[in-house]
Design a protein around this motif. Sequence first.
Motif, mmCIF file in Angstrom:
data_model
loop_
_atom_site.group_PDB
_atom_site.id
_atom_site.type_symbol
_atom_site.label_atom_id
_atom_site.label_comp_id
_atom_site.label_asym_id
_atom_site.label_seq_id
_atom_site.Cartn_x
_atom_site.Cartn_y
_atom_site.Cartn_z
ATOM 1 N N SER A 1 2.569 -26.109 56.913
ATOM 2 C CA SER A 1 2.343 -27.371 56.209
ATOM 3 C C SER A 1 1.862 -28.455 57.182
ATOM 4 N N ARG B 1 -1.728 -27.805 57.903
ATOM 5 C CA ARG B 1 -2.607 -28.184 56.780
ATOM 6 C C ARG B 1 -2.780 -29.698 56.721
ATOM 7 N N ARG C 1 -6.114 -31.974 57.102
ATOM 8 C CA ARG C 1 -6.548 -32.963 56.096
ATOM 9 C C ARG C 1 -6.636 -34.377 56.688
ATOM 10 N N SER D 1 20.292 -33.523 43.165
ATOM 11 C CA SER D 1 19.438 -34.007 42.081
ATOM 12 C C SER D 1 20.234 -34.653 40.962
ATOM 13 N N HIS E 1 17.991 -39.066 47.946
ATOM 14 C CA HIS E 1 17.344 -38.094 47.064
ATOM 15 C C HIS E 1 15.824 -38.109 47.248
ATOM 16 N N LYS F 1 10.217 -33.629 45.405
ATOM 17 C CA LYS F 1 9.431 -32.476 45.841
ATOM 18 C C LYS F 1 7.951 -32.672 45.498
ATOM 19 N N ASN G 1 15.687 -37.953 37.504
ATOM 20 C CA ASN G 1 15.939 -36.697 36.785
ATOM 21 C C ASN G 1 16.570 -36.901 35.410
ATOM 22 N N LYS H 1 8.124 -20.672 40.682
ATOM 23 C CA LYS H 1 7.212 -20.299 41.766
ATOM 24 C C LYS H 1 7.940 -19.594 42.917
#
Length: 292
Positions: A50, A53, A57, A120, A141, A144, A191, A274
Amino acid sequence: MTTIRTVAVIGAGQMGSGIAQVVAAGGYEVKLYDIASDRVTLALGEIAASLARRAARGLSTEAEAQAALQRITTVTTLAEAAKADLVIEAASEDEAVKKGVFTELTPLLGPDALLASNTSSISITRLASVTDRPERFIGLHFMKPAPTMKLVELVRGIATSASTFEAAIAFAESLGKITTESEDFPAFIVNRILVPMMNEAVYVLYEGVGDVASIDKALKLGANHPMGPLELADFMGLDVALAIMNVLYEGLADSKYRPCPLLVKYVEAGWLGKKSGRGFYDYSGETPVPTR
Ligand SMILES: CC(=O)CC(=O)SCCNC(=O)CCNC(=O)[C@H](O)C(C)(C)COP(=O)(O)OP(=O)(O)OC[C@H]1O[C@@H](n2cnc3c(N)ncnc32)[C@H](O)[C@@H]1OP(=O)(O)O
Ligand SMILES: NC(=O)C1=CN([C@@H]2O[C@H](COP(=O)(O)OP(=O)(O)OC[C@H]3O[C@@H](n4cnc5c(N)ncnc54)[C@H](OP(=O)(O)O)[C@@H]3O)[C@@H](O)[C@H]2O)C=CC1
């Protein structure tokens, strides 16, 4: 006020790895711990990818990405993780698991260490109650994906002190985040609103009002959501979404928060989204394929 230099992250799953990455990129030394040591190794690989990447970028230089990675140490015991100025717990969304972590961690901590949970939905007051320092305990908190999302929702338990709250704001801002504050009610603000919407999308699927593709297209193009609600549920983790619905259902004792039976069934099947390769989409191929 405690000076924060070293931060331990407990739990190296989807959120723990993202938080470790953000905190290391913010210039802090990070200790990353998980109950499963192979998970920590995997997480370090994901963080490295990450960071690379993001450098590609143009979000950081290669040197900054390398330096951030160097600041992360993996540890295999809670005793090593406890040698930190701030410990952020990001273990599974299960009150017993989190209380277990804090109970084991507390006697190992230095007297000034601050404690935070990335929960959460679970009561910060209840989590803090198993430690010796509820005044130095706060909900921190992250959303994502933690490296990208701007917000950190801060949640004060009944005993959280003003200086802990101020330290948490300063820490989040030092990571380039923007904070918002929620009272300690089930699932807080983000949430409480977002996850029942996703649960409703699962009901819409369950009742046959629309299929997966139609539901996600409807909200993406009809309400300008960056992800459809079922895609977002898969991204979040269906186990996490169900755990949040259960906290809302039990904590607020209102049937409007009843988890959709189809969501329950998917989690029981191990279709967690996922991260497990299948949820409302099948992720085994190049592009996700709707399963219904
Ligand atoms: C459950 C809780 O307690 C609280 C929560 O977090 S609720 C969930 C909050 N999050 C959301 O609502 C996210 C909604 N989605 C979005 O905002 C956007 O789709 C997004 C930010 C995730 C990606 O937007 P984008 O324009 O593609 O951004 P981009 O800069 O290209 O990608 C950002 C990162 O997301 C990752 N990403 C993008 N789409 C993804 C997907 N479908 N699955 C997994 N990762 C994805 C990219 O790989 C990238 O990661 P790296 O920085 O490690 O490379
Ligand atoms: N997913 C999301 O979108 C968001 C989640 N959160 C919150 O962040 C926390 C983590 O969620 P997420 O990263 O998605 O979940 P994951 O399931 O991806 O990661 C949780 C990790 O914690 C590990 N773990 C379990 N028990 C312990 C323990 N006793 N000590 C240390 N590690 C442990 C798990 O290991 P194992 O798998 O072996 O059990 C797993 O690696 C939860 O509280 C969640 O609600 C907050 C914001 C967004």
